[in-house]
Design a protein around this motif. Structure first.
Motif, PDB file in Angstrom:
ATOM      1  N   GLY A 151     -52.860   1.059  58.549  1.00 42.21           N
ATOM      2  CA  GLY A 151     -54.013   1.080  59.440  1.00 42.21           C
ATOM      3  C   GLY A 151     -55.301   0.823  58.701  1.00 42.21           C
ATOM      4  N   GLY A 152     -56.327   0.510  59.466  1.00 40.19           N
ATOM      5  CA  GLY A 152     -57.633   0.265  58.860  1.00 40.19           C
ATOM      6  C   GLY A 152     -58.680   0.016  59.921  1.00 40.19           C
ATOM      7  N   SER A 153     -59.896  -0.215  59.461  1.00 42.38           N
ATOM      8  CA  SER A 153     -61.038  -0.334  60.373  1.00 42.38           C
ATOM      9  C   SER A 153     -61.275  -1.756  60.865  1.00 42.38           C
ATOM     10  CB  SER A 153     -62.300   0.154  59.666  1.00 42.38           C
ATOM     11  OG  SER A 153     -62.580  -0.684  58.553  1.00 42.38           O
ATOM     12  N   ASP A 154     -60.701  -2.760  60.178  1.00 43.05           N
ATOM     13  CA  ASP A 154     -60.997  -4.164  60.494  1.00 43.05           C
ATOM     14  C   ASP A 154     -62.509  -4.402  60.404  1.00 43.05           C
ATOM     15  OD1 ASP A 154     -60.375  -6.784  61.085  1.00 43.05           O
ATOM     16  OD2 ASP A 154     -59.479  -6.357  63.046  1.00 43.05           O
ATOM     17  N   PHE A 155     -63.114  -3.756  59.407  1.00 47.56           N
ATOM     18  CA  PHE A 155     -64.558  -3.866  59.182  1.00 47.56           C
ATOM     19  C   PHE A 155     -64.957  -5.317  58.903  1.00 47.56           C
ATOM     20  CE2 PHE A 155     -67.976  -3.951  55.948  1.00 47.56           C
ATOM     21  CZ  PHE A 155     -68.992  -3.309  56.641  1.00 47.56           C
ATOM     22  N   HIS A 156     -65.994  -5.791  59.600  1.00 47.57           N
ATOM     23  CA  HIS A 156     -66.555  -7.115  59.324  1.00 47.57           C
ATOM     24  C   HIS A 156     -68.025  -7.030  58.896  1.00 47.57           C
ATOM     25  CE1 HIS A 156     -62.995  -8.754  61.378  1.00 47.57           C
ATOM     26  NE2 HIS A 156     -63.311  -9.928  60.880  1.00 47.57           N
ATOM     27  N   GLY A 157     -68.664  -5.893  59.162  1.00 42.93           N
ATOM     28  CA  GLY A 157     -70.064  -5.733  58.742  1.00 42.93           C
ATOM     29  C   GLY A 157     -71.043  -5.862  59.884  1.00 42.93           C
ATOM     30  N   GLY A 158     -72.288  -5.614  59.556  1.00 41.22           N
ATOM     31  CA  GLY A 158     -73.360  -5.528  60.548  1.00 41.22           C
ATOM     32  C   GLY A 158     -73.417  -6.724  61.473  1.00 41.22           C
TER      33      GLY A 158
ATOM     34  N   GLY B 154     -69.230  -6.784  65.049  1.00 40.07           N
ATOM     35  CA  GLY B 154     -68.385  -5.672  65.473  1.00 40.07           C
ATOM     36  C   GLY B 154     -69.000  -4.345  65.060  1.00 40.07           C
ATOM     37  N   THR B 155     -68.404  -3.271  65.535  1.00 42.91           N
ATOM     38  CA  THR B 155     -68.989  -1.945  65.325  1.00 42.91           C
ATOM     39  C   THR B 155     -68.173  -1.109  64.346  1.00 42.91           C
ATOM     40  OG1 THR B 155     -67.747  -1.206  67.248  1.00 42.91           O
ATOM     41  CG2 THR B 155     -70.030  -1.859  67.623  1.00 42.91           C
ATOM     42  N   ALA B 156     -67.143  -1.716  63.733  1.00 37.52           N
ATOM     43  CA  ALA B 156     -66.265  -0.933  62.854  1.00 37.52           C
ATOM     44  C   ALA B 156     -67.027  -0.393  61.651  1.00 37.52           C
ATOM     45  CB  ALA B 156     -65.098  -1.802  62.390  1.00 37.52           C
TER      46      ALA B 156
END
Ligand code: AMP
Ligand code: ZN
Ligand code: FE
Ligand code: FE
Length: 279
Positions: A243-250, A253-255
């Motif tokens: 699992g993970g946040s799927d962070f893309h940054g400011g 997306g909001t991750a």
């Protein structure tokens, strides 16, 4: 922190694909979030890994080399995460290159469609926004926002770039089994990304038969019901959970890095399935 007692984030994007942050910054956020291990999983590239490795060492965070590959089955976008891939595996870099070339061709076609729709954006501007990263629709969306034809990345997808949008062009991609093979050939562990967005649970047994080794259970798009469902599915099929946040940054997306409660105990089963790079 001792092994197995902390938290991890195994789905992170950087500026080397369609994220907005440098690998060093993403690692610093992981440090802030007190994570024990992370995986950088940029789309179709391993270019963020060297800088991430230096930063991870400084913060004493374990870095798992990763990648996210897009595949398609009919109209379904099947994303395959690859963990512990070997960048030196024969043929792997060449194949990633080929996928990035396909993205370039597609971007040209999308820009042409946008221009025909009266959205005056230039390919050169999109390339400048992407920098050295494989071109993705978020880069094109940023150019659309810049041109004042949408107020946000999301709106650019809704109006133009999404699957039902007038400027949509499918990516020339691998079949899911091809993506799984590519990861296995590079000694990595293939994991089905965000099955809750895919909404094709019927595909999972076939993916397992093709060599899939895990399912991404924790993801921002998964509510608690889905987390339970995919955990049960993984157990039933003998697949690892990640699992993970799927962070893309400011702005993309909001991750938030580390927001998913992924226990570090997921790492041992994942590591145990790591193969030797074939070739
Ligand atoms: P591509 O790989 O070029 O097809 O772009 C896919 C990326 O676009 C995904 O990884 C998401 O980051 C982003 N994306 C897809 N759909 C949307 C959407 N509706 N709104 C915002 N970003 C999106
Ligand atoms: Zn992305
Ligand atoms: Fe994805
Ligand atoms: Fe992703």
């Amino acid at each position: 922190m001792s092994a197995g007692t902390g938290f991890v984030d195994l789905h992170l994007h950087t500026i080397h694909s369609d994220g907005t942050e440098r690998p060093e910054a993403v690692v610093a956020m992981a440090h802030q979030a007190r994570l024990q291990a992370i995986a950088i999983t940029d789309h179709d590239t391993l270019a963020g890994l060297p800088a991430a490795a230096v930063a991870a060492e400084r913060h004493a965070i374990e870095l798992i080399p990763g990648v996210e590959l897009s595949a398609s089955d009919g109209h379904s976008d099947v994303h395959i995460l690859g963990y512990f891939v070997d960048p030196e595996a024969p043929g792997f870099a060449t194949e990633l290159n080929r996928l990035r070339d396909g993205r370039h061709t597609r971007a040209e076609r999308i820009v042409a469609k946008l221009q025909a729709l009266g959205v005056a954006i230039e390919l050169e501007r999109v390339l400048a926004i992407a920098g050295s990263a494989p071109i993705g629709r978020p880069h094109i969306a940023a150019a659309i926002v810049e041109a004042g034809r949408a107020t946000s990345i999301e709106e650019a997808f809704e109006r133009y770039l999404g699957y039902r949008g007038p400027a949509y062009v499918p990516k020339r991609t691998l079949a899911p089994a091809g993506a799984i093979d590519l990861v296995r050939q590079a000694g990595g562990v293939p994991v089905l990304a965000h099955p809750g967005s895919l909404r094709r649970d019927d595909l999972v047994p076939g993916l397992k038969a093709a060599g899939l080794q895990g399912i991404e259970v924790w993801h921002p798009k998964h509510d608690p019901g889905r987390v339970s469902r995919y955990t049960a599915m993984a157990h039933a099929l003998g697949l690892a959970v990640t699992g993970g946040s799927d962070f893309h940054g400011g702005g993309r997306g909001t991750a938030v890095v580390g927001e998913q409660p992924v226990p570090s105990s997921v790492l041992a089963p994942l590591r145990a399935q790591r193969g030797a790079a074939l070739g």
